[in-house]
Design a protein around this motif. Structure first.
Motif, PDB file in Angstrom:
ATOM      1  N   LYS A  65      -4.233   5.428  12.466  1.00 35.69           N
ATOM      2  CA  LYS A  65      -4.296   6.165  11.205  1.00 35.69           C
ATOM      3  C   LYS A  65      -2.963   6.102  10.461  1.00 35.69           C
ATOM      4  O   LYS A  65      -2.929   5.974   9.243  1.00 35.69           O
ATOM      5  CB  LYS A  65      -4.696   7.619  11.453  1.00 35.69           C
ATOM      6  CG  LYS A  65      -6.156   7.773  11.797  1.00 35.69           C
ATOM      7  CD  LYS A  65      -6.541   9.219  11.983  1.00 35.69           C
ATOM      8  CE  LYS A  65      -8.010   9.332  12.335  1.00 35.69           C
ATOM      9  NZ  LYS A  65      -8.429  10.729  12.491  1.00 35.69           N
ATOM     10  N   LYS A  66      -1.850   6.172  11.206  1.00 36.01           N
ATOM     11  CA  LYS A  66      -0.532   6.044  10.581  1.00 36.01           C
ATOM     12  C   LYS A  66      -0.381   4.684   9.919  1.00 36.01           C
ATOM     13  O   LYS A  66       0.119   4.581   8.796  1.00 36.01           O
ATOM     14  CB  LYS A  66       0.573   6.230  11.619  1.00 36.01           C
ATOM     15  CG  LYS A  66       0.819   7.647  12.038  1.00 36.01           C
ATOM     16  CD  LYS A  66       1.955   7.684  13.047  1.00 36.01           C
ATOM     17  CE  LYS A  66       2.220   9.069  13.558  1.00 36.01           C
ATOM     18  NZ  LYS A  66       3.294   9.083  14.571  1.00 36.01           N
ATOM     19  N   LEU A  67      -0.786   3.624  10.605  1.00 38.64           N
ATOM     20  CA  LEU A  67      -0.679   2.277  10.043  1.00 38.64           C
ATOM     21  C   LEU A  67      -1.565   2.123   8.814  1.00 38.64           C
ATOM     22  O   LEU A  67      -1.160   1.505   7.829  1.00 38.64           O
ATOM     23  CB  LEU A  67      -1.050   1.236  11.099  1.00 38.64           C
ATOM     24  CG  LEU A  67      -0.064   1.078  12.253  1.00 38.64           C
ATOM     25  CD1 LEU A  67      -0.625   0.135  13.298  1.00 38.64           C
ATOM     26  CD2 LEU A  67       1.278   0.580  11.752  1.00 38.64           C
ATOM     27  N   GLU A  68      -2.772   2.678   8.871  1.00 39.04           N
ATOM     28  CA  GLU A  68      -3.658   2.616   7.710  1.00 39.04           C
ATOM     29  C   GLU A  68      -3.045   3.368   6.532  1.00 39.04           C
ATOM     30  O   GLU A  68      -3.105   2.905   5.389  1.00 39.04           O
ATOM     31  CB  GLU A  68      -5.027   3.203   8.041  1.00 39.04           C
ATOM     32  CG  GLU A  68      -5.862   2.338   8.949  1.00 39.04           C
ATOM     33  CD  GLU A  68      -7.159   3.007   9.364  1.00 39.04           C
ATOM     34  OE1 GLU A  68      -7.469   4.108   8.865  1.00 39.04           O
ATOM     35  OE2 GLU A  68      -7.870   2.426  10.192  1.00 39.04           O
ATOM     36  N   TYR A  69      -2.453   4.500   6.795  1.00 40.35           N
ATOM     37  CA  TYR A  69      -1.844   5.299   5.734  1.00 40.35           C
ATOM     38  C   TYR A  69      -0.667   4.547   5.099  1.00 40.35           C
ATOM     39  O   TYR A  69      -0.527   4.513   3.886  1.00 40.35           O
ATOM     40  CB  TYR A  69      -1.378   6.647   6.277  1.00 40.35           C
ATOM     41  CG  TYR A  69      -0.677   7.491   5.248  1.00 40.35           C
ATOM     42  CD1 TYR A  69      -1.397   8.121   4.242  1.00 40.35           C
ATOM     43  CD2 TYR A  69       0.709   7.648   5.275  1.00 40.35           C
ATOM     44  CE1 TYR A  69      -0.758   8.886   3.282  1.00 40.35           C
ATOM     45  CE2 TYR A  69       1.366   8.412   4.326  1.00 40.35           C
ATOM     46  CZ  TYR A  69       0.618   9.034   3.331  1.00 40.35           C
ATOM     47  OH  TYR A  69       1.256   9.787   2.385  1.00 40.35           O
ATOM     48  N   ARG A  70       0.153   3.935   5.944  1.00 40.22           N
ATOM     49  CA  ARG A  70       1.281   3.166   5.428  1.00 40.22           C
ATOM     50  C   ARG A  70       0.812   1.985   4.588  1.00 40.22           C
ATOM     51  O   ARG A  70       1.395   1.659   3.552  1.00 40.22           O
ATOM     52  CB  ARG A  70       2.162   2.670   6.570  1.00 40.22           C
ATOM     53  CG  ARG A  70       2.964   3.764   7.223  1.00 40.22           C
ATOM     54  CD  ARG A  70       3.808   3.223   8.347  1.00 40.22           C
ATOM     55  NE  ARG A  70       4.446   4.301   9.079  1.00 40.22           N
ATOM     56  CZ  ARG A  70       4.928   4.172  10.290  1.00 40.22           C
ATOM     57  NH1 ARG A  70       4.872   3.000  10.912  1.00 40.22           N
ATOM     58  NH2 ARG A  70       5.494   5.196  10.894  1.00 40.22           N
ATOM     59  N   GLN A  71      -0.256   1.336   5.058  1.00 35.43           N
ATOM     60  CA  GLN A  71      -0.770   0.195   4.330  1.00 35.43           C
ATOM     61  C   GLN A  71      -1.347   0.637   2.987  1.00 35.43           C
ATOM     62  O   GLN A  71      -1.134  -0.024   1.978  1.00 35.43           O
ATOM     63  CB  GLN A  71      -1.857  -0.494   5.165  1.00 35.43           C
ATOM     64  CG  GLN A  71      -2.353  -1.785   4.569  1.00 35.43           C
ATOM     65  CD  GLN A  71      -3.394  -2.455   5.447  1.00 35.43           C
ATOM     66  OE1 GLN A  71      -4.000  -1.808   6.292  1.00 35.43           O
ATOM     67  NE2 GLN A  71      -3.613  -3.734   5.233  1.00 35.43           N
ATOM     68  N   ASP A  72      -2.065   1.749   2.962  1.00 35.95           N
ATOM     69  CA  ASP A  72      -2.645   2.256   1.719  1.00 35.95           C
ATOM     70  C   ASP A  72      -1.569   2.741   0.752  1.00 35.95           C
ATOM     71  O   ASP A  72      -1.680   2.563  -0.451  1.00 35.95           O
ATOM     72  CB  ASP A  72      -3.632   3.385   1.996  1.00 35.95           C
ATOM     73  CG  ASP A  72      -4.894   2.884   2.691  1.00 35.95           C
ATOM     74  OD1 ASP A  72      -5.172   1.665   2.631  1.00 35.95           O
ATOM     75  OD2 ASP A  72      -5.607   3.725   3.299  1.00 35.95           O
ATOM     76  N   SER A  73      -0.541   3.364   1.286  1.00 38.64           N
ATOM     77  CA  SER A  73       0.498   3.913   0.408  1.00 38.64           C
ATOM     78  C   SER A  73       1.415   2.816  -0.153  1.00 38.64           C
ATOM     79  O   SER A  73       2.029   2.992  -1.185  1.00 38.64           O
ATOM     80  CB  SER A  73       1.331   4.954   1.152  1.00 38.64           C
ATOM     81  OG  SER A  73       2.036   4.351   2.211  1.00 38.64           O
ATOM     82  N   SER A  74       1.505   1.691   0.515  1.00 39.40           N
ATOM     83  CA  SER A  74       2.368   0.616   0.035  1.00 39.40           C
ATOM     84  C   SER A  74       1.707  -0.192  -1.083  1.00 39.40           C
ATOM     85  O   SER A  74       2.374  -0.898  -1.801  1.00 39.40           O
ATOM     86  CB  SER A  74       2.766  -0.313   1.183  1.00 39.40           C
ATOM     87  OG  SER A  74       1.637  -1.004   1.667  1.00 39.40           O
ATOM     88  N   GLU A  75       0.416  -0.074  -1.208  1.00 29.81           N
ATOM     89  CA  GLU A  75      -0.295  -0.852  -2.234  1.00 29.81           C
ATOM     90  C   GLU A  75      -0.176  -0.251  -3.563  1.00 29.81           C
ATOM     91  O   GLU A  75       0.104   0.555  -4.141  1.00 29.81           O
ATOM     92  CB  GLU A  75      -1.781  -0.965  -1.875  1.00 29.81           C
ATOM     93  CG  GLU A  75      -1.987  -1.822  -0.667  1.00 29.81           C
ATOM     94  CD  GLU A  75      -3.472  -1.870  -0.241  1.00 29.81           C
ATOM     95  OE1 GLU A  75      -4.281  -1.167  -0.835  1.00 29.81           O
ATOM     96  OE2 GLU A  75      -3.757  -2.639   0.653  1.00 29.81           O
TER      97      GLU A  75
END
Length: 55
Positions: free
Chosen positions: A45-55
């Motif tokens: 979930k942390k990785l998904e959040y980081r990926q979503d927030s970087s876009e």
């Protein structure tokens, strides 16, 4: 007959204790595995959040 009776009782209690110890060890191992699964899920979930927030 007295010795045989007491020997049977001692062996019975030993088997009950052995079963109890093995059951508690199994329960602890299951809880550890559940905790590891939750940690992995949290990391995903942390990785998904980081990926979503970087876009």
């Amino acid at each position: 007959m007295g010795l045989f009776f007491y020997l049977t009782i001692v062996i019975g209690f030993s088997l009950i204790y052995y079963g109890y110890v093995k059951k508690t060890e199994k329960d602890i191992k299951m809880k550890e595995l559940e905790l590891e699964a939750k940690k992995i899920e949290l990391e995903m979930k942390k990785l998904e959040y980081r990926q979503d927030s970087s876009e």
